[in-house]
Structures are given as structure tokens and as C-alpha cells.
Design an enzyme around this catalytic site. Sequence first.
Site, PDB file in Angstrom:
ATOM      1  N   ASN A 119     -28.321 -36.779 103.841  1.00  0.00           N
ATOM      2  CA  ASN A 119     -28.826 -38.128 104.061  1.00  0.00           C
ATOM      3  C   ASN A 119     -28.855 -38.320 105.567  1.00  0.00           C
ATOM      4  O   ASN A 119     -27.807 -38.446 106.185  1.00  0.00           O
ATOM      5  CB  ASN A 119     -27.902 -39.153 103.381  1.00  0.00           C
ATOM      6  N   LYS A 133     -29.937 -40.762 107.269  1.00  0.00           N
ATOM      7  CA  LYS A 133     -29.768 -42.160 107.718  1.00  0.00           C
ATOM      8  C   LYS A 133     -30.823 -42.479 108.786  1.00  0.00           C
ATOM      9  O   LYS A 133     -31.913 -41.930 108.728  1.00  0.00           O
ATOM     10  CB  LYS A 133     -28.340 -42.384 108.200  1.00  0.00           C
ATOM     11  N   HIS A 140     -27.249 -46.985  98.572  1.00  0.00           N
ATOM     12  CA  HIS A 140     -26.231 -46.479  99.496  1.00  0.00           C
ATOM     13  C   HIS A 140     -25.384 -47.663  99.993  1.00  0.00           C
ATOM     14  O   HIS A 140     -25.893 -48.773 100.154  1.00  0.00           O
ATOM     15  CB  HIS A 140     -26.913 -45.770 100.676  1.00  0.00           C
ATOM     16  N   GLU A 169     -24.422 -48.450 102.808  1.00  0.00           N
ATOM     17  CA  GLU A 169     -24.947 -49.090 104.024  1.00  0.00           C
ATOM     18  C   GLU A 169     -26.061 -50.074 103.677  1.00  0.00           C
ATOM     19  O   GLU A 169     -26.208 -51.114 104.321  1.00  0.00           O
ATOM     20  CB  GLU A 169     -25.439 -48.011 105.008  1.00  0.00           C
ATOM     21  N   GLU A 208     -19.429 -42.104  96.769  1.00  0.00           N
ATOM     22  CA  GLU A 208     -19.138 -42.120  98.204  1.00  0.00           C
ATOM     23  C   GLU A 208     -18.145 -43.234  98.530  1.00  0.00           C
ATOM     24  O   GLU A 208     -18.546 -44.397  98.698  1.00  0.00           O
ATOM     25  CB  GLU A 208     -20.424 -42.361  98.996  1.00  0.00           C
ATOM     26  N   GLY A 225     -18.546 -41.438 107.387  1.00  0.00           N
ATOM     27  CA  GLY A 225     -18.661 -41.448 108.844  1.00  0.00           C
ATOM     28  C   GLY A 225     -17.338 -41.610 109.572  1.00  0.00           C
ATOM     29  O   GLY A 225     -17.305 -41.879 110.767  1.00  0.00           O
ATOM     30  N   SER A 239     -17.908 -37.753 104.734  1.00  0.00           N
ATOM     31  CA  SER A 239     -17.328 -36.792 105.684  1.00  0.00           C
ATOM     32  C   SER A 239     -17.213 -35.367 105.125  1.00  0.00           C
ATOM     33  O   SER A 239     -16.292 -34.650 105.490  1.00  0.00           O
ATOM     34  CB  SER A 239     -15.972 -37.291 106.191  1.00  0.00           C
TER      35      SER A 239
HETATM   36  P1  13P Z   1     -20.936 -38.785 106.370  1.00  0.00           P
HETATM   37  O1  13P Z   1     -21.088 -37.406 105.787  1.00  0.00           O
HETATM   38  O2  13P Z   1     -21.478 -38.870 107.784  1.00  0.00           O
HETATM   39  O3  13P Z   1     -19.570 -39.336 106.222  1.00  0.00           O
HETATM   40  O4  13P Z   1     -21.914 -39.744 105.516  1.00  0.00           O
HETATM   41  C1  13P Z   1     -21.806 -39.722 104.151  1.00  0.00           C
HETATM   42  C2  13P Z   1     -22.917 -40.511 103.587  1.00  0.00           C
HETATM   43  O5  13P Z   1     -22.953 -41.714 103.688  1.00  0.00           O
HETATM   44  C3  13P Z   1     -24.006 -39.771 102.928  1.00  0.00           C
HETATM   45  O6  13P Z   1     -24.828 -40.637 102.227  1.00  0.00           O
END
Ligand code: 13P
Length: 249
Positions: free
Chosen positions: A10, A12, A95, A97, A167, A173, A213
Site C-alpha cells: 500500500n 499510500k 483503511h 487512515e 491492521e 507506521g 510495520s
Molecule cells: P506500515 O507497513 O508502514 O506500518 O503501513 C501499514 C499499512 O497501513 C498498510 O496498509
Amino acid sequence: MARKKIIAGNWKMNMTPSEAVALVNTLKPLVANDDVDVVFCVPAIDIIPVMEAAKGSNIQVGAENMYYEEKGAYTGEISPAMLTDVGVKYVVLGHSERRQYFAETNETVNKKVLKAFEHGITPIMCCGETLEQREQGVTMDFIRQQVKVGMLGVTADQAKTAVIAYEPIWAIGTGKTATTEQAQEVCKGIRECVAEIYDDATAAAIRIQYGGSVNAKTAADLFAQADIDGGLVGGAALKPDFGQIVNYK
Ligand code: 13P
């Protein structure tokens, strides 16, 4: 039948179209592994250049979001037909976010999931608890709600092809991966929830990813868990490390 692992990046809000093409060219030889499904979920503007750069490789291209209406006056949104017209097969939906910054709810995620299926796009539906919820001991209640509402109206045959990404928000992150035990426990709980909604055959077929992560060091242990069918990878999907994650064995 054993479930095929699905390892998705992903991206982002990272990578301009030209950066995206360079990244695909770097990663293409590193992610060559036909034993797993490799999906790059990228910003809408990168979809076409990434598809072109990935031609002839095992990389499949997905979107990071999609709207639930067919077309019309929804400024700034991307429709399912726009995605299928260029060959998109997967879309990340709900997601954390998007829930946090763009007010998505279980109900809007459900509308998107239904619309994705209507257009033959496989949803990667995300769920996950906050640290506060984990500490209060309501993780599984919260996630069951996300899964149950998210899948409302989805048939068993559709659900069998779906992907759910677990997640935990506190692991995204932050560099703080959930332990393999924590990740497996929740992914197992999600599979049990799917069995309750549908049946054992659907639960056995649906693919459940872990995200948060994931890196080249943690991938192998996570993906070896009975109920973890791959990963949804953020930061590490933008680096050559993604090749190691895809070839975790
Ligand atoms: P990270 O791998 O950067 O923690 O992000 C995970 C994520 O949100 C994937 O959708």
C-alpha cells in the site's frame, strides 16, 4: 485447498508517476515469485504508468480507494468502472487512515465493498483496533463489528474471494509490529467471525492479511501463522525490502 498468500504493497500518498515507474523497475526482478499473489496498490494517478511498467511481470495493480457510486457529480472521486477499464483487479477499502482522516465508516466501507464485487474488483477490506481499544480488551468486539458490517449483503461466493486485512492502528507506521501471536489470534478471530456469518467453507477460503510495520525481518514468522495469508505492507513496500518480504520463505 491451501490458500495462496497475497502480499500487497500500500503505497499510500507516496510516489509521483515518474518515481512510481522507477520503483516498479527496481522492484520488478526482486518480487518475481509466482507462489504468491503480488499486488501494488498505488495512488490513482500512478495506476496507468505502474501497469505499463509492470507489464510482463507477476505484479498485479490495485487502487487505494474507490467511490461507491457509478458516476456523476462526485468531484475528486474515482469510480469502479474507471478502475476496471484499465484492468485494476484489487482495491484497498476502509483503511484506517481513510476512516480517521476522511470520515469513512463501516457503512460506507460496506457500500464500497458491495460495489467492488458488482464490478468484479476484489476488495482488500481493512480492519483494526486502536491501542486504547486493545488495552480495554475490546479488540475482537470492535473488529467483529467492522467485519460484520463491512460484509453485509456480500454473498458467500463473493466472500470466498475477498481479502480482509487486519491492521492494528497502533502498529501502522510506528515500527511496532504486532507479535506473531497477537496477529495470529486476531486473524483467527476474523476467520471464526466469517464462519459465523457464512460457513466453514467460506472461512477456509477467504484470505486474511496482517498489516502494520511488516518488514523483511518479521514477514516470515507472520506469514507462517495458520490464519495469516500474507501482508499489507506500507513503508517497506517502497523499498527493495519488499522483494525480501515477497520471498519471505
Ligand atoms: P506500515 O507497513 O508502514 O506500518 O503501513 C501499514 C499499512 O497501513 C498498510 O496498509
